[in-house]
Design a protein around this motif. Structure first.
Motif, PDB file in Angstrom:
ATOM      1  N   LEU A  31      -9.590  -9.196  20.172  1.00 18.36           N
ATOM      2  CA  LEU A  31      -9.132  -9.990  19.374  1.00 18.36           C
ATOM      3  C   LEU A  31      -8.257  -8.337  18.974  1.00 18.36           C
ATOM      4  CD1 LEU A  31     -11.296 -12.491  17.369  1.00 18.36           C
ATOM      5  CD2 LEU A  31      -9.934 -12.773  19.570  1.00 18.36           C
ATOM      6  N   GLU A  32      -7.043  -9.119  18.660  1.00 19.31           N
ATOM      7  CA  GLU A  32      -6.402  -7.935  18.205  1.00 19.31           C
ATOM      8  C   GLU A  32      -6.177  -7.788  16.483  1.00 19.31           C
ATOM      9  OE1 GLU A  32      -1.238  -7.344  17.562  1.00 19.31           O
ATOM     10  OE2 GLU A  32      -2.147  -8.517  19.262  1.00 19.31           O
ATOM     11  N   PRO A  33      -6.435  -6.401  15.925  1.00 18.36           N
ATOM     12  CA  PRO A  33      -6.623  -6.447  14.180  1.00 18.36           C
ATOM     13  C   PRO A  33      -4.934  -6.822  13.720  1.00 18.36           C
ATOM     14  CG  PRO A  33      -7.355  -4.576  15.305  1.00 18.36           C
ATOM     15  CD  PRO A  33      -6.979  -5.440  16.118  1.00 18.36           C
ATOM     16  N   VAL A  34      -5.192  -7.280  12.120  1.00 18.81           N
ATOM     17  CA  VAL A  34      -4.247  -7.505  12.139  1.00 18.81           C
ATOM     18  C   VAL A  34      -4.234  -7.405  10.787  1.00 18.81           C
ATOM     19  CG1 VAL A  34      -1.989  -9.560  11.087  1.00 18.81           C
ATOM     20  CG2 VAL A  34      -3.556  -9.745  13.594  1.00 18.81           C
ATOM     21  N   ARG A  35      -2.891  -6.225  10.245  1.00 18.49           N
ATOM     22  CA  ARG A  35      -2.997  -5.548   8.093  1.00 18.49           C
ATOM     23  C   ARG A  35      -4.435  -4.434   9.047  1.00 18.49           C
ATOM     24  NH1 ARG A  35      -2.252  -9.718   3.687  1.00 18.49           N
ATOM     25  NH2 ARG A  35      -4.026 -10.309   4.539  1.00 18.49           N
ATOM     26  N   LEU A  36      -4.775  -3.887   9.777  1.00 13.92           N
ATOM     27  CA  LEU A  36      -5.991  -3.178   9.412  1.00 13.92           C
ATOM     28  C   LEU A  36      -4.996  -1.976   8.312  1.00 13.92           C
ATOM     29  CD1 LEU A  36      -8.852  -2.821   9.923  1.00 13.92           C
ATOM     30  CD2 LEU A  36      -8.541  -1.855  12.089  1.00 13.92           C
ATOM     31  N   THR A  37      -3.940  -1.277   8.809  1.00 12.85           N
ATOM     32  CA  THR A  37      -4.025  -0.748   8.293  1.00 12.85           C
ATOM     33  C   THR A  37      -3.485  -0.352   6.527  1.00 12.85           C
ATOM     34  OG1 THR A  37      -3.390   0.297  10.513  1.00 12.85           O
ATOM     35  CG2 THR A  37      -2.632   1.430   8.909  1.00 12.85           C
ATOM     36  N   ASP A  38      -3.047  -2.092   6.588  1.00 14.01           N
ATOM     37  CA  ASP A  38      -2.103  -1.741   5.653  1.00 14.01           C
ATOM     38  C   ASP A  38      -3.565  -1.796   4.158  1.00 14.01           C
ATOM     39  OD1 ASP A  38       0.206  -2.187   6.322  1.00 14.01           O
ATOM     40  OD2 ASP A  38      -0.007  -4.653   6.226  1.00 14.01           O
ATOM     41  N   TYR A  39      -4.720  -2.847   4.778  1.00  7.07           N
ATOM     42  CA  TYR A  39      -5.771  -2.885   3.847  1.00  7.07           C
ATOM     43  C   TYR A  39      -6.418  -1.575   4.035  1.00  7.07           C
ATOM     44  CZ  TYR A  39     -11.115  -4.241   3.376  1.00  7.07           C
ATOM     45  OH  TYR A  39     -11.943  -3.749   2.578  1.00  7.07           O
ATOM     46  N   SER A  40      -6.313  -0.790   4.948  1.00  9.49           N
ATOM     47  CA  SER A  40      -7.389   0.780   4.681  1.00  9.49           C
ATOM     48  C   SER A  40      -6.441   1.331   4.000  1.00  9.49           C
ATOM     49  CB  SER A  40      -7.025   1.159   6.599  1.00  9.49           C
ATOM     50  OG  SER A  40      -8.009   1.171   7.484  1.00  9.49           O
ATOM     51  N   ALA A  41      -5.097   1.266   3.288  1.00  7.59           N
ATOM     52  CA  ALA A  41      -4.063   1.853   2.951  1.00  7.59           C
ATOM     53  C   ALA A  41      -4.236   1.017   1.566  1.00  7.59           C
ATOM     54  CB  ALA A  41      -3.133   1.889   2.708  1.00  7.59           C
ATOM     55  N   GLY A  42      -5.058   0.326   1.371  1.00 10.81           N
ATOM     56  CA  GLY A  42      -5.210  -0.293   0.027  1.00 10.81           C
ATOM     57  C   GLY A  42      -3.939  -1.076  -0.512  1.00 10.81           C
ATOM     58  N   GLU A  43      -3.813  -1.665   0.657  1.00 10.39           N
ATOM     59  CA  GLU A  43      -1.641  -2.863   0.677  1.00 10.39           C
ATOM     60  C   GLU A  43      -2.285  -4.015   0.594  1.00 10.39           C
ATOM     61  OE1 GLU A  43       0.792  -0.453   3.052  1.00 10.39           O
ATOM     62  OE2 GLU A  43       0.833   1.398   1.146  1.00 10.39           O
ATOM     63  N   ALA A  44      -3.293  -4.487   1.756  1.00  8.09           N
ATOM     64  CA  ALA A  44      -4.016  -5.760   1.777  1.00  8.09           C
ATOM     65  C   ALA A  44      -4.808  -6.028   1.222  1.00  8.09           C
ATOM     66  CB  ALA A  44      -3.623  -6.463   3.568  1.00  8.09           C
ATOM     67  N   PRO A  45      -5.174  -6.720   1.135  1.00  5.74           N
ATOM     68  CA  PRO A  45      -6.632  -7.270   0.472  1.00  5.74           C
ATOM     69  C   PRO A  45      -7.653  -7.714   1.023  1.00  5.74           C
ATOM     70  CG  PRO A  45      -5.159  -9.615   0.486  1.00  5.74           C
ATOM     71  CD  PRO A  45      -4.400  -8.072   0.580  1.00  5.74           C
ATOM     72  N   PHE A  46      -7.352  -7.616   2.187  1.00  6.99           N
ATOM     73  CA  PHE A  46      -8.285  -8.220   3.736  1.00  6.99           C
ATOM     74  C   PHE A  46      -7.425  -7.893   5.325  1.00  6.99           C
ATOM     75  CE2 PHE A  46      -7.266 -12.633   2.351  1.00  6.99           C
ATOM     76  CZ  PHE A  46      -6.347 -12.967   3.213  1.00  6.99           C
ATOM     77  N   PRO A  47      -8.396  -7.745   5.701  1.00  5.49           N
ATOM     78  CA  PRO A  47      -7.301  -7.362   7.289  1.00  5.49           C
ATOM     79  C   PRO A  47      -7.642  -8.804   8.295  1.00  5.49           C
ATOM     80  CG  PRO A  47     -10.331  -6.383   7.699  1.00  5.49           C
ATOM     81  CD  PRO A  47      -9.410  -6.148   6.372  1.00  5.49           C
ATOM     82  N   SER A  48      -7.375  -9.317   9.213  1.00  4.84           N
ATOM     83  CA  SER A  48      -7.672  -9.906   9.985  1.00  4.84           C
ATOM     84  C   SER A  48      -7.776  -9.564  11.763  1.00  4.84           C
ATOM     85  CB  SER A  48      -6.379 -11.245   9.905  1.00  4.84           C
ATOM     86  OG  SER A  48      -6.802 -11.379   8.624  1.00  4.84           O
ATOM     87  N   VAL A  49      -8.504 -10.810  12.335  1.00  8.18           N
ATOM     88  CA  VAL A  49      -7.742 -10.283  14.137  1.00  8.18           C
ATOM     89  C   VAL A  49      -7.427 -11.898  14.638  1.00  8.18           C
ATOM     90  CG1 VAL A  49      -9.669  -8.970  14.054  1.00  8.18           C
ATOM     91  CG2 VAL A  49     -10.097 -11.029  14.292  1.00  8.18           C
ATOM     92  N   ARG A  50      -6.875 -11.675  15.356  1.00  7.98           N
ATOM     93  CA  ARG A  50      -5.818 -12.716  15.952  1.00  7.98           C
ATOM     94  C   ARG A  50      -6.369 -14.070  16.823  1.00  7.98           C
ATOM     95  NH1 ARG A  50      -1.472 -14.431  14.963  1.00  7.98           N
ATOM     96  NH2 ARG A  50      -0.652 -13.225  13.426  1.00  7.98           N
ATOM     97  N   VAL A  51      -6.721 -14.708  17.211  1.00  6.96           N
ATOM     98  CA  VAL A  51      -7.236 -15.597  17.813  1.00  6.96           C
ATOM     99  C   VAL A  51      -6.293 -15.820  18.965  1.00  6.96           C
ATOM    100  CG1 VAL A  51      -8.523 -17.817  18.711  1.00  6.96           C
ATOM    101  CG2 VAL A  51      -9.029 -15.816  16.585  1.00  6.96           C
ATOM    102  N   ASN A  52      -5.210 -16.405  18.481  1.00  7.64           N
ATOM    103  CA  ASN A  52      -4.254 -16.582  19.526  1.00  7.64           C
ATOM    104  C   ASN A  52      -2.848 -16.926  18.229  1.00  7.64           C
ATOM    105  OD1 ASN A  52      -3.612 -19.585  17.989  1.00  7.64           O
ATOM    106  ND2 ASN A  52      -4.977 -19.913  19.584  1.00  7.64           N
ATOM    107  N   GLU A  53      -1.735 -16.777  19.275  1.00  7.21           N
ATOM    108  CA  GLU A  53       0.050 -17.059  18.505  1.00  7.21           C
ATOM    109  C   GLU A  53      -0.655 -17.125  17.459  1.00  7.21           C
ATOM    110  OE1 GLU A  53       0.152 -20.060  21.516  1.00  7.21           O
ATOM    111  OE2 GLU A  53      -0.600 -18.409  21.923  1.00  7.21           O
TER     112      GLU A  53
END
Length: 142
Positions: A31-53
């Protein structure tokens, strides 16, 4: 079967380390990570992974459980896992997922046949856990 307009948007999973969890879902589950870079930079409260569109899994840090206040009683139920989440895949992707999990030494259950789901009896299915103990079922219908 009647077509419904309701869709599954996201499921929130409690995880100890969202970055490690995203790595597991990317490498083992595909599954493709979503907002992982933003989370790592403290700009998002959590990351996600994409199941489908149209569906994602949010990887919520377990440390935030006590701050869940979106409705009365939410804090008391936070951090409790669901029984399991089921992923439906085409036959080839089902086999590839099982292979990646076994290659990564992730314990998997025996394969069962004809278990009932949203599209009727599945041809094959099996269960596995993510590193935080969340249980997943993988199945295919074709």
């Amino acid at each position: 079967m009647t077509e419904h307009t309701t869709r599954l948007d996201h499921i929130v999973l409690w995880v100890n380390d969202p970055i490690a969890a995203a790595g597991f879902y990317e490498k083992a589950v595909g599954l493709e990570p979503v907002r992982l870079t933003d989370y790592s930079a403290g700009e998002a409260p959590f990351p996600s992974v994409r199941v489908n569109e149209e569906t994602i899994l949010d990887l919520m840090p377990r440390a935030k459980a006590e701050r869940m206040g979106m409705l009365p009683g939410a804090a008391e139920s936070s951090g409790h896992p669901v029984n399991h989440v089921c992923l439906s895949l085409p036959s080839g992707d089902f086999d590839a997922l099982r292979g990646r999990l076994e290659e990564g030494s992730v314990p998997v259950s025996e394969i069962s046949h004809d278990s009932f789901g949203a599209r009727g009896p599945a041809r094959r299915s099996f269960y596995f856990r993510d590193p935080d103990g969340n249980v997943f079922e993988a199945r295919h219908y074709d």
